[in-house]
Design a protein around this motif. Sequence first.
Motif, PDB file in Angstrom:
ATOM      1  N   HIS A 192       0.739  13.206   4.865  1.00 55.71           N
ATOM      2  CA  HIS A 192       0.395  11.841   5.457  1.00 55.71           C
ATOM      3  C   HIS A 192       1.309  11.605   6.554  1.00 55.71           C
ATOM      4  O   HIS A 192       2.588  11.388   6.245  1.00 55.71           O
ATOM      5  CB  HIS A 192       0.157  10.717   4.450  1.00 55.71           C
ATOM      6  CG  HIS A 192      -0.546   9.533   5.071  1.00 55.71           C
ATOM      7  ND1 HIS A 192       0.035   8.535   5.816  1.00 55.71           N
ATOM      8  CD2 HIS A 192      -1.951   9.420   5.126  1.00 55.71           C
ATOM      9  CE1 HIS A 192      -0.921   7.739   6.001  1.00 55.71           C
ATOM     10  NE2 HIS A 192      -2.172   8.011   5.584  1.00 55.71           N
ATOM     11  N   GLY A 239       0.947  -1.128  -0.050  1.00 53.19           N
ATOM     12  CA  GLY A 239       0.054   0.102   0.007  1.00 53.19           C
ATOM     13  C   GLY A 239       0.851   1.234   0.035  1.00 53.19           C
ATOM     14  O   GLY A 239       2.040   1.063  -0.322  1.00 53.19           O
ATOM     15  N   GLY A 240       0.215   2.397   0.282  1.00 54.11           N
ATOM     16  CA  GLY A 240       0.859   3.653   0.194  1.00 54.11           C
ATOM     17  C   GLY A 240       2.013   3.963   1.079  1.00 54.11           C
ATOM     18  O   GLY A 240       2.951   4.387   0.755  1.00 54.11           O
ATOM     19  N   SER A 241       1.926   3.484   2.404  1.00 54.38           N
ATOM     20  CA  SER A 241       2.628   3.525   3.094  1.00 54.38           C
ATOM     21  C   SER A 241       4.092   2.917   2.949  1.00 54.38           C
ATOM     22  O   SER A 241       5.110   3.783   3.079  1.00 54.38           O
ATOM     23  CB  SER A 241       2.275   3.171   4.812  1.00 54.38           C
ATOM     24  OG  SER A 241       0.988   3.560   4.937  1.00 54.38           O
ATOM     25  N   ALA A 266      -1.075   8.932  -3.156  1.00 55.61           N
ATOM     26  CA  ALA A 266      -1.449   7.916  -2.623  1.00 55.61           C
ATOM     27  C   ALA A 266      -2.794   7.638  -3.543  1.00 55.61           C
ATOM     28  O   ALA A 266      -3.360   6.533  -4.135  1.00 55.61           O
ATOM     29  CB  ALA A 266      -1.770   7.768  -1.240  1.00 55.61           C
ATOM     30  N   PHE A 267      -3.675   8.663  -3.506  1.00 55.08           N
ATOM     31  CA  PHE A 267      -4.987   8.688  -4.095  1.00 55.08           C
ATOM     32  C   PHE A 267      -4.948   9.705  -5.285  1.00 55.08           C
ATOM     33  O   PHE A 267      -5.228   9.454  -6.286  1.00 55.08           O
ATOM     34  CB  PHE A 267      -5.979   8.801  -3.356  1.00 55.08           C
ATOM     35  CG  PHE A 267      -6.202  10.009  -2.617  1.00 55.08           C
ATOM     36  CD1 PHE A 267      -7.240  10.944  -3.365  1.00 55.08           C
ATOM     37  CD2 PHE A 267      -5.642  10.165  -1.194  1.00 55.08           C
ATOM     38  CE1 PHE A 267      -7.345  12.264  -2.485  1.00 55.08           C
ATOM     39  CE2 PHE A 267      -5.765  11.453  -0.814  1.00 55.08           C
ATOM     40  CZ  PHE A 267      -6.456  12.369  -1.395  1.00 55.08           C
ATOM     41  N   HIS A 318      -5.323   0.342  -4.274  1.00 54.01           N
ATOM     42  CA  HIS A 318      -6.484  -0.238  -3.790  1.00 54.01           C
ATOM     43  C   HIS A 318      -7.565   1.224  -3.187  1.00 54.01           C
ATOM     44  O   HIS A 318      -8.534   0.854  -2.465  1.00 54.01           O
ATOM     45  CB  HIS A 318      -6.220  -0.883  -2.610  1.00 54.01           C
ATOM     46  CG  HIS A 318      -5.268  -0.235  -1.437  1.00 54.01           C
ATOM     47  ND1 HIS A 318      -4.436  -1.298  -0.868  1.00 54.01           N
ATOM     48  CD2 HIS A 318      -4.919   0.795  -1.007  1.00 54.01           C
ATOM     49  CE1 HIS A 318      -3.673  -0.363  -0.002  1.00 54.01           C
ATOM     50  NE2 HIS A 318      -3.930   0.745  -0.343  1.00 54.01           N
ATOM     51  N   LYS A 319      -7.221   2.409  -3.905  1.00 52.12           N
ATOM     52  CA  LYS A 319      -7.965   3.471  -3.426  1.00 52.12           C
ATOM     53  C   LYS A 319      -8.646   3.895  -4.479  1.00 52.12           C
ATOM     54  O   LYS A 319      -9.697   3.453  -4.897  1.00 52.12           O
ATOM     55  CB  LYS A 319      -6.976   4.787  -2.922  1.00 52.12           C
ATOM     56  CG  LYS A 319      -6.565   4.275  -1.327  1.00 52.12           C
ATOM     57  CD  LYS A 319      -5.638   5.361  -0.871  1.00 52.12           C
ATOM     58  CE  LYS A 319      -5.361   5.272   0.533  1.00 52.12           C
ATOM     59  NZ  LYS A 319      -4.180   6.108   1.098  1.00 52.12           N
ATOM     60  N   ASP A 353       3.981  11.976  -3.195  1.00 54.11           N
ATOM     61  CA  ASP A 353       3.151  10.997  -2.514  1.00 54.11           C
ATOM     62  C   ASP A 353       1.656  11.315  -3.406  1.00 54.11           C
ATOM     63  O   ASP A 353       0.897  12.263  -3.069  1.00 54.11           O
ATOM     64  CB  ASP A 353       2.950  11.140  -1.030  1.00 54.11           C
ATOM     65  CG  ASP A 353       1.910  10.302  -0.397  1.00 54.11           C
ATOM     66  OD1 ASP A 353       1.383   9.686  -1.104  1.00 54.11           O
ATOM     67  OD2 ASP A 353       1.388  10.532   0.852  1.00 54.11           O
ATOM     68  N   ASP A 378      -1.425   4.349  -4.724  1.00 54.69           N
ATOM     69  CA  ASP A 378      -2.167   3.118  -4.284  1.00 54.69           C
ATOM     70  C   ASP A 378      -3.093   2.705  -5.449  1.00 54.69           C
ATOM     71  O   ASP A 378      -3.632   3.673  -6.281  1.00 54.69           O
ATOM     72  CB  ASP A 378      -3.303   3.163  -3.172  1.00 54.69           C
ATOM     73  CG  ASP A 378      -2.190   3.005  -1.913  1.00 54.69           C
ATOM     74  OD1 ASP A 378      -1.661   2.195  -1.843  1.00 54.69           O
ATOM     75  OD2 ASP A 378      -2.645   3.854  -0.898  1.00 54.69           O
TER      76      ASP A 378
HETATM   77  C1  PLP Z   1      -3.802   6.494   2.233  1.00 53.43           C
HETATM   78  C2  PLP Z   1      -2.624   7.551   2.129  1.00 53.43           C
HETATM   79  C3  PLP Z   1      -1.252   6.957   2.618  1.00 53.43           C
HETATM   80  C4  PLP Z   1      -1.074   5.590   3.183  1.00 53.43           C
HETATM   81  O1  PLP Z   1      -1.421   4.423   2.096  1.00 53.43           O
HETATM   82  P1  PLP Z   1      -1.804   3.211   2.678  1.00 53.43           P
HETATM   83  O2  PLP Z   1      -2.232   2.409   1.328  1.00 53.43           O
HETATM   84  O3  PLP Z   1      -3.065   3.193   3.773  1.00 53.43           O
HETATM   85  O4  PLP Z   1      -0.658   2.614   3.336  1.00 53.43           O
HETATM   86  C5  PLP Z   1      -0.293   7.769   2.361  1.00 53.43           C
HETATM   87  N1  PLP Z   1      -0.393   8.918   1.897  1.00 53.43           N
HETATM   88  C6  PLP Z   1      -1.669   9.404   1.311  1.00 53.43           C
HETATM   89  C7  PLP Z   1      -1.953  10.687   0.940  1.00 53.43           C
HETATM   90  C8  PLP Z   1      -2.877   8.707   1.672  1.00 53.43           C
HETATM   91  O5  PLP Z   1      -4.040   9.008   1.316  1.00 53.43           O
END
Ligand code: PLP
Length: 492
Positions: A199, A158-160, A283-284, A312-313, A281, A310
């Motif tokens: 984040h 995932g994103g982390s 993520a979404f 999955h988002k 970053d 991600d």
């Molecule tokens: C959700 C998110 C993360 C972490 O991603 P995970 O998939 O939950 O580990 C990091 N940065 C941002 C901006 C996010 O929205």
Amino acid sequence: MRVWREHLDPPDSPPTERTLDPEDWGSLRRLGHQMVDDMMTYLEQVDARPVWQKTPDSTKELAQRPLPRTGKPAEAIYRDFVDHILPYTKGNIHPSFFSWVQGTGTALGALADFLAAGMNPNVAIGDHAAMYIDAQVIRWCKSMFDFPDEAGGILVSGGSVANITALTVARNAADQRVREHGVRALVGPLVFYASTETHSCQQKAAEVLGLGKRGLRLVPVDKDYRMDVRALLDMISEDRQAGNIPFCIVGNAGTVNTGAIDPLDDLLEIARKEKLWFHVDGAFGALAYLTPEYRPLLRAISQADSLAFDLHKWMYIPYEVGVTLVRDKTLHRAAFELQPQYLINHERGLAAGPDPITNYGLELSRGFKALKVWMSFQEHGLDLYTQLISQNIDQARYLAERIKKEPRLELIADVPLNIVCFRFNPGAVSETKLNEINKNILMDLHTSGVAAPSYTMLQGQYAIRVCIVNHRTQKLHLDTMVDKILELSQNY
Ligand SMILES: *Cc1c(COP(=O)(O)O)cnc(C)c1O
């Protein structure tokens, strides 16, 4: 196979060596069909159920049962799942789920995970189909963001982990002696920059990378929650004067609180001028790059040294799957490459095949998470994903307009992307009281099962926060939520 078994196990002597395979394939096959039927019905009827309901005591009791010493029939275990687990789910597959940033998944994605688990390949090393499909998915991801074909990349949980993976490469690129000697070999304390809205996984990254929480410099934001570029420049020069070693700027493509997009073009330019790594970053929010409307605003993503996002988002793939892309594959590999004798590629046979994926990340054993991505991307095509992302943004704007029209509701942040932060505010109520009331309204709303937004604090104000990364949401779900909030607010 069967012949071999019959030869070894004459029918009159029962086998003494055990296996985990079913004794009766026919009955497990029937149960499997039942599971598929039940799950398809469950998904088809998702909108007819409450978005969330409280976990009952019976489920908590089930979760207290001790580890069994002996087995029991799969049918009975499945019954417990249907009765005590399935109904009390988080709700993020529901069209009225808007909490945190949580994806919905898809029906074919779920089936793909079943297929991947059945094959159960360990996608770390070797010459087998999953290695090639994994690489293909990474190639597709690079093309989505106009990253060069020769860039590095890896699918992670995932994103982390995607961010930590990228920042590991960035840190090591700053000083390649780190792998041999650790951070104590560095000529000074490494520091990197991200906005105060960044984040929390960036802080985790700073800590696990040995830079400490203070290795992450939090740059103030402007009134729209975007990084203040002047402040960044000042902090870089102050750090240099103090003997610290700046090595990276993290830009947000969509912050988790409000969906703010940092001035990425400026950050890219500063990073180039200051010779710093530029990481995004996304993520979404990075996925909005797919839409014609957002591409100009996000174009620096395609120039970044690394990108974390991600699937999955906002690509609606079932959990878990995130991606790290690294422009310079040599640096990516240099951060993780490690091949002991037992992991060396051979010229042919099973141990031939592509470069082991463990050379690009922390993990060795990996599942076939690429399959659900590979199947989903083909099922829908990139154009439909793009359309759905635009649709979610459009829905967020629709909600913001509705809130502006409601005299008792107040929008408390701009809506730059797919996140809407608002509160109930009838006027003449103290800030402290408003915070308390809005928290109570949110908890009542969750309990009602009508909709599930989440929350955050913005400048001391408790916000009801709606984040839409949901392919099932329609505008009517947002209207129903607003109606319910107005109804519940009458209790306060
Ligand atoms: C959700 C998110 C993360 C972490 O991603 P995970 O998939 O939950 O580990 C990091 N940065 C941002 C901006 C996010 O929205």
